[in-house]
Design an enzyme around this catalytic site. Structure first.
Site, PDB file in Angstrom:
ATOM      1  N   LYS A  59     -45.764 -37.119  30.146  1.00 46.36           N
ATOM      2  CA  LYS A  59     -47.213 -36.953  30.267  1.00 46.36           C
ATOM      3  C   LYS A  59     -47.897 -38.286  30.551  1.00 46.36           C
ATOM      4  O   LYS A  59     -48.794 -38.370  31.403  1.00 46.36           O
ATOM      5  CB  LYS A  59     -47.777 -36.344  28.980  1.00 46.36           C
ATOM      6  CG  LYS A  59     -47.412 -34.887  28.776  1.00 46.36           C
ATOM      7  CD  LYS A  59     -47.870 -34.404  27.413  1.00 46.36           C
ATOM      8  CE  LYS A  59     -47.444 -32.969  27.162  1.00 46.36           C
ATOM      9  NZ  LYS A  59     -47.708 -32.521  25.785  1.00 46.36           N
ATOM     10  N   GLN A 103     -48.520 -33.826  19.408  1.00 48.42           N
ATOM     11  CA  GLN A 103     -47.247 -33.250  19.847  1.00 48.42           C
ATOM     12  C   GLN A 103     -46.609 -32.442  18.709  1.00 48.42           C
ATOM     13  O   GLN A 103     -46.453 -32.932  17.591  1.00 48.42           O
ATOM     14  CB  GLN A 103     -46.294 -34.363  20.298  1.00 48.42           C
ATOM     15  CG  GLN A 103     -44.977 -33.869  20.867  1.00 48.42           C
ATOM     16  CD  GLN A 103     -45.147 -33.039  22.124  1.00 48.42           C
ATOM     17  OE1 GLN A 103     -45.989 -33.325  22.966  1.00 48.42           O
ATOM     18  NE2 GLN A 103     -44.347 -31.994  22.250  1.00 48.42           N
ATOM     19  N   ASP A 126     -55.206 -29.521  24.875  1.00 47.84           N
ATOM     20  CA  ASP A 126     -54.411 -28.292  24.997  1.00 47.84           C
ATOM     21  C   ASP A 126     -55.273 -27.054  25.170  1.00 47.84           C
ATOM     22  O   ASP A 126     -54.789 -26.006  25.601  1.00 47.84           O
ATOM     23  CB  ASP A 126     -53.532 -28.102  23.760  1.00 47.84           C
ATOM     24  CG  ASP A 126     -52.178 -28.776  23.887  1.00 47.84           C
ATOM     25  OD1 ASP A 126     -51.679 -28.872  25.024  1.00 47.84           O
ATOM     26  OD2 ASP A 126     -51.615 -29.191  22.864  1.00 47.84           O
TER      27      ASP A 126
END
Length: 301
Positions: A59, A103, A126
């Site tokens: 990412k 995460q 997210d």
């Protein structure tokens, strides 16, 4: 969009579609920088899980490549609830951070729900914060100015960018998880998409019967090859999102399987590979959420 051998499904190439999105984001980031705003994306990693480290690293590499400011925050595996929450508060207050993710999975001693709910909804990269999901539930027609769930959004983008019109289509979602199964219908049934959705899962009776009526199948149960060729209506679009890992009994590398039996490609009209389908789209839409947050902030300035 590429075709396989004669008589086989058209491949929904997530790598190609995500590359196109990232090219567009590069231009949008440059435009923001010209206004004095550099979109900042952050990750919070607790512990040293190799798969999580790899995913976070990917990412950051991709976000830096399109010109974003990449912020990596790491804590040891034995970090306390208070330490993780303090880091969340720090990112919430950091004006250089426009969006971030924690995460998962977190170490078992931590209260994951409390940590995720502490994220500023405006910085929820997210798109899965309860506040943002609630806004999505309430908003069927209007413009949504909060982050959207990135994997369901990636599924829709992958279809739309390959010329597939979801208007009026019957979509069967397999899976009821918070990442895909639960938010997917919320996006699909918005008026701008206008699909009809059936949610199924591993406890659904006559799953095959539901699948055979679908124009589009989104397989996200995390069950190896739960969608078989005989379950698919000829010409349907099938998106393989779920992942199952099986250890090699001989001690070799574990194997990864999708939810869709590879033979489905002989029946379906469109199919997304796994890997190489929805996965790359998730990262691209994660970055999109952060760039959009930076654009909203710049517009308010």
């Amino acid at each position: 969009m590429t075709s396989t051998d004669s008589g086989r499904a058209t491949i929904l190439d997530g790598r190609a579609a995500s590359a196109a999105i990232k090219a567009e984001l590069t231009e949008r980031v440059a435009a923001l920088k010209a206004k004095g705003v550099t979109p900042g994306i952050a990750t919070v990693l607790v512990g040293a899980d190799p798969a999580s480290q790899l995913y976070v690293g990917m990412k950051h590499k991709q976000s830096v490549a399109i010109g974003m400011n990449s912020i990596q925050k790491e804590l040891p595996a034995d970090a306390t609830q208070e330490q993780v929450e303090a880091l969340i508060d720090e990112l919430n207050a950091d004006p250089t951070c426009h969006g971030y993710i924690v995460q998962l999975p977190l170490p078992k001693h931590l209260d994951t729900d409390a940590i995720l709910e502490r994220i500023d909804p405006a910085k929820d990269a997210d798109g899965l914060h309860p506040t943002n999901l609630g806004r999505l539930v309430l908003n069927v027609s209007g413009t949504i100015e909060t982050p959207l769930p990135c994997t369901p959004r990636g599924v829709i983008e992958l279809l739309v960018r390959n010329g597939y019109d979801l208007n009026g289509k019957h979509v069967v979602v397999v899976g009821r998880g918070v990442t895909i199964g639960r938010p997917m219908p919320l996006l699909l049934t918005r008026r701008e998409i206008n699909a009809t959705v059936t949610i199924t899962h591993t406890g659904t009776q006559d799953l095959s019967e539901h699948l055979r009526r679908a124009d589009v199948i989104v397989a996200a149960a995390g069950v190896k090859h739960i969608v078989k060729p005989e379950d698919v209506k000829p010409g349907a679009a099938v998106l393989d999102v779920g992942v199952t890992r099986e250890d090699d009994p001989n001690g070799g590398r574990s194997k990864v399987y999708g939810d869709v039996d590879p033979r489905v490609a002989d029946v379906a009209g469109y199919i997304s590979p796994n890997p190489g389908g929805v996965g790359p789209m998730t990262v691209a839409l994660l970055m999109t959420n952060v760039v959009e947050a930076a654009e909203r902030e710049a517009a308010r300035a």
